[in-house]
Write a protein that holds these residues in place. Structure first.
Motif, PDB file in Angstrom:
ATOM      1  N   LEU A 193      14.056  19.044  21.759  1.00 18.08           N
ATOM      2  CA  LEU A 193      12.903  19.576  22.825  1.00 18.08           C
ATOM      3  C   LEU A 193      12.687  21.026  22.359  1.00 18.08           C
ATOM      4  CD1 LEU A 193      10.980  19.334  25.364  1.00 18.08           C
ATOM      5  CD2 LEU A 193      12.827  20.121  26.641  1.00 18.08           C
ATOM      6  N   ILE A 194      13.515  21.818  22.168  1.00 13.35           N
ATOM      7  CA  ILE A 194      13.126  23.279  21.895  1.00 13.35           C
ATOM      8  C   ILE A 194      12.436  23.413  20.578  1.00 13.35           C
ATOM      9  CG2 ILE A 194      14.258  25.534  21.440  1.00 13.35           C
ATOM     10  CD1 ILE A 194      16.327  24.559  23.888  1.00 13.35           C
ATOM     11  N   ALA A 195      13.192  22.509  19.584  1.00 13.47           N
ATOM     12  CA  ALA A 195      12.656  22.605  18.409  1.00 13.47           C
ATOM     13  C   ALA A 195      11.228  22.036  17.936  1.00 13.47           C
ATOM     14  CB  ALA A 195      13.605  21.817  17.323  1.00 13.47           C
ATOM     15  N   TYR A 239       9.052  15.187  25.578  1.00  8.35           N
ATOM     16  CA  TYR A 239       9.871  14.309  25.780  1.00  8.35           C
ATOM     17  C   TYR A 239      11.539  14.730  25.421  1.00  8.35           C
ATOM     18  CZ  TYR A 239      12.502   9.736  25.167  1.00  8.35           C
ATOM     19  OH  TYR A 239      13.214   8.788  25.392  1.00  8.35           O
ATOM     20  N   VAL A 240      12.432  14.414  26.229  1.00  5.74           N
ATOM     21  CA  VAL A 240      13.786  14.704  26.014  1.00  5.74           C
ATOM     22  C   VAL A 240      14.550  13.584  26.562  1.00  5.74           C
ATOM     23  CG1 VAL A 240      13.966  16.142  28.085  1.00  5.74           C
ATOM     24  CG2 VAL A 240      15.461  16.454  26.283  1.00  5.74           C
ATOM     25  N   LYS A 241      15.760  13.181  26.138  1.00  4.14           N
ATOM     26  CA  LYS A 241      16.485  12.126  26.647  1.00  4.14           C
ATOM     27  C   LYS A 241      17.906  12.308  26.825  1.00  4.14           C
ATOM     28  CE  LYS A 241      17.169   9.401  22.472  1.00  4.14           C
ATOM     29  NZ  LYS A 241      17.218   8.095  21.999  1.00  4.14           N
ATOM     30  N   ALA A 242      18.706  11.743  27.590  1.00  6.85           N
ATOM     31  CA  ALA A 242      20.053  11.834  27.562  1.00  6.85           C
ATOM     32  C   ALA A 242      20.747  11.491  26.216  1.00  6.85           C
ATOM     33  CB  ALA A 242      20.727  10.885  28.813  1.00  6.85           C
ATOM     34  N   ILE A 271      10.845  14.598  34.490  1.00  5.39           N
ATOM     35  CA  ILE A 271      12.294  14.227  34.409  1.00  5.39           C
ATOM     36  C   ILE A 271      12.471  13.518  33.068  1.00  5.39           C
ATOM     37  CG2 ILE A 271      14.051  12.915  35.518  1.00  5.39           C
ATOM     38  CD1 ILE A 271      12.903  14.958  37.121  1.00  5.39           C
ATOM     39  N   GLY A 272      13.482  13.840  32.387  1.00  9.00           N
ATOM     40  CA  GLY A 272      14.007  13.365  31.240  1.00  9.00           C
ATOM     41  C   GLY A 272      14.254  11.979  31.341  1.00  9.00           C
ATOM     42  N   ASP A 273      14.303  11.372  29.954  1.00  5.98           N
ATOM     43  CA  ASP A 273      14.553   9.965  29.958  1.00  5.98           C
ATOM     44  C   ASP A 273      15.980   9.699  29.964  1.00  5.98           C
ATOM     45  OD1 ASP A 273      14.626   7.281  29.382  1.00  5.98           O
ATOM     46  OD2 ASP A 273      13.998   7.387  27.573  1.00  5.98           O
ATOM     47  N   GLY A 274      16.510   8.853  31.052  1.00  7.29           N
ATOM     48  CA  GLY A 274      18.090   8.771  31.149  1.00  7.29           C
ATOM     49  C   GLY A 274      18.734   9.666  31.990  1.00  7.29           C
ATOM     50  N   GLY A 275      19.791   8.962  32.718  1.00  5.59           N
ATOM     51  CA  GLY A 275      20.949   9.859  33.369  1.00  5.59           C
ATOM     52  C   GLY A 275      22.010   9.984  32.951  1.00  5.59           C
ATOM     53  N   ASP A 320      23.618  12.975  36.892  1.00  8.14           N
ATOM     54  CA  ASP A 320      22.591  14.072  36.712  1.00  8.14           C
ATOM     55  C   ASP A 320      21.143  13.349  35.938  1.00  8.14           C
ATOM     56  OD1 ASP A 320      24.328  15.737  37.632  1.00  8.14           O
ATOM     57  OD2 ASP A 320      25.225  16.222  35.470  1.00  8.14           O
ATOM     58  N   VAL A 321      20.180  14.214  36.068  1.00  9.73           N
ATOM     59  CA  VAL A 321      19.003  13.912  35.348  1.00  9.73           C
ATOM     60  C   VAL A 321      18.542  15.246  34.910  1.00  9.73           C
ATOM     61  CG1 VAL A 321      18.249  11.951  36.728  1.00  9.73           C
ATOM     62  CG2 VAL A 321      17.445  14.230  37.402  1.00  9.73           C
ATOM     63  N   LEU A 322      17.742  15.514  33.777  1.00  9.27           N
ATOM     64  CA  LEU A 322      17.212  16.785  33.197  1.00  9.27           C
ATOM     65  C   LEU A 322      15.682  16.948  33.995  1.00  9.27           C
ATOM     66  CD1 LEU A 322      18.291  18.952  31.353  1.00  9.27           C
ATOM     67  CD2 LEU A 322      16.435  18.000  29.908  1.00  9.27           C
ATOM     68  N   VAL A 323      15.467  18.287  34.371  1.00  9.07           N
ATOM     69  CA  VAL A 323      14.375  18.372  35.103  1.00  9.07           C
ATOM     70  C   VAL A 323      13.708  19.477  34.126  1.00  9.07           C
ATOM     71  CG1 VAL A 323      13.198  19.693  36.863  1.00  9.07           C
ATOM     72  CG2 VAL A 323      15.188  18.209  37.592  1.00  9.07           C
ATOM     73  N   VAL A 324      12.553  19.202  33.977  1.00 10.25           N
ATOM     74  CA  VAL A 324      11.600  19.907  32.889  1.00 10.25           C
ATOM     75  C   VAL A 324      10.510  20.522  33.260  1.00 10.25           C
ATOM     76  CG1 VAL A 324      10.772  20.132  30.676  1.00 10.25           C
ATOM     77  CG2 VAL A 324      12.601  18.621  30.759  1.00 10.25           C
ATOM     78  N   LEU A 325      10.168  21.781  33.632  1.00  8.38           N
ATOM     79  CA  LEU A 325       9.044  22.420  34.132  1.00  8.38           C
ATOM     80  C   LEU A 325       8.414  23.561  33.274  1.00  8.38           C
ATOM     81  CD1 LEU A 325       7.360  22.670  36.542  1.00  8.38           C
ATOM     82  CD2 LEU A 325       8.853  24.442  37.342  1.00  8.38           C
TER      83      LEU A 325
END
Length: 292
Positions: A132-134, A210-213, A252-256, A266-271
């Motif tokens: 995601l950062i890249a 987009y980002v996933k587990a 919210i990212g894809d996948g827990g 956990d889920v990933l929150v992206v803001l």
């Protein structure tokens, strides 16, 4: 500080000016106040220790997280990331006693430049945040983590102060996007099928974010078809922190991911900052001056 200055032999005419300078510097990290509550960064190792003690009370004693024998001995919930993070505090100045008794809420903040120099973000142990950062080399990221508040202080004004602190800190450091783990209690995702499915169908990250587990940890969130979801009940089933993120404009990212040690899913929150709803920018102030 007054005693030090007077004992140093400084003339009285000089000491007040120095005291004011010290006072101003000490208050540069005060981000807001509501009544007797204040939010600011931890200034000393003792204040960081107070945050770690609060985390122990909430995560270990209340939520039954599994921690090391050393954490139990010290009664502090801590890991290697604490040494490189800034620690946001909510302090109740109406409480008499030690600082540890007055810290009622905390957040752990980790900027991208600091993380890059020290091995990366905490969240990458569960989610593919490096990718995601890249994809956003022109953006500056900040990770939010270890959020907790004492039960008696889980009120609107405490949450508002925590967000005031996060927003002011992000502005100070030119942050373009925040992310961090949001948690559901327990390690059985199916127990949260309604809420997780709602997030999957209604708040999934947009393609450019987009980002996933991580594949080996990935747990499906799409547990119910969209047409079977009662939105009102789903919103009521969301943890307050995740619901608050969504109101701000988070995705919210894809996948827990199951975090067995903390007994959470956990889920990933992206803001992204550009996603923050205008009403919240107006409320807290574009310069974070709402409660300053």
């Amino acid at each position: 500080m007054t005693i030090d200055l007077l004992e140093s032999g400084l003339k009285p005419a000089v000491a007040p000016a120095l005291l004011k300078s010290e006072f101003d510097r000490a208050n540069q990290d005060v981000f807001g106040r509501i009544g007797n509550l204040e939010t600011r960064l931890a200034r000393t190792s003792a204040e960081v220790e107070a945050a770690l003690a609060l985390r122990y009370k909430v995560f270990v004693e209340e939520m039954k997280a599994e921690v090391s024998a050393e954490c139990h001995r010290r009664r502090k919930e801590t890991d290697a990331f604490d040494a490189i993070c800034d620690h946001l505090l909510v302090i109740d100045n109406a409480i008499d006693g030690d600082l540890e008794d007055r810290v009622v809420g905390t957040y752990r903040l980790l900027r991208q430049d600091v993380a890059a120099a020290r091995g990366g973000f905490y969240s990458k142990s569960e989610f593919e945040v490096d990718g995601l950062i890249a994809r956003h080399p022109d953006k500056r990221f900040m990770e939010l983590g270890r959020s907790c508040v004492l039960p008696a202080y889980r009120t609107r004004r405490t949450v508002e102060l925590l967000w005031q602190g996060n927003w002011a800190y992000a502005l100070r450091h030119g942050v373009d996007a925040m992310f961090g783990c949001g948690s559901f209690p327990g390690i059985v995702p199916e127990e949260h099928a309604l809420a997780l499915s709602f997030l999957h169908h209604n708040a999934l990250v947009q393609p450019d974010w987009y980002v996933k587990a991580r594949p080996e940890l990935y747990r499906i969130m799409d547990l119910m078809p969209a047409e079977a979801i009662n939105q009102r009940k789903a919103l009521a089933a969301l943890p307050p922190l995740i619901k608050g993120y969504l109101r701000l404009g988070a995705m919210i990212g894809d996948g827990g991911v199951i975090d067995a040690a903390f007994n959470t899913t956990d889920v990933l929150v992206v803001l992204p900052i550009t996603n923050i709803a205008g009403r919240y920018l107006n409320y807290y102030g574009a310069d974070a001056g709402r409660f300053a």
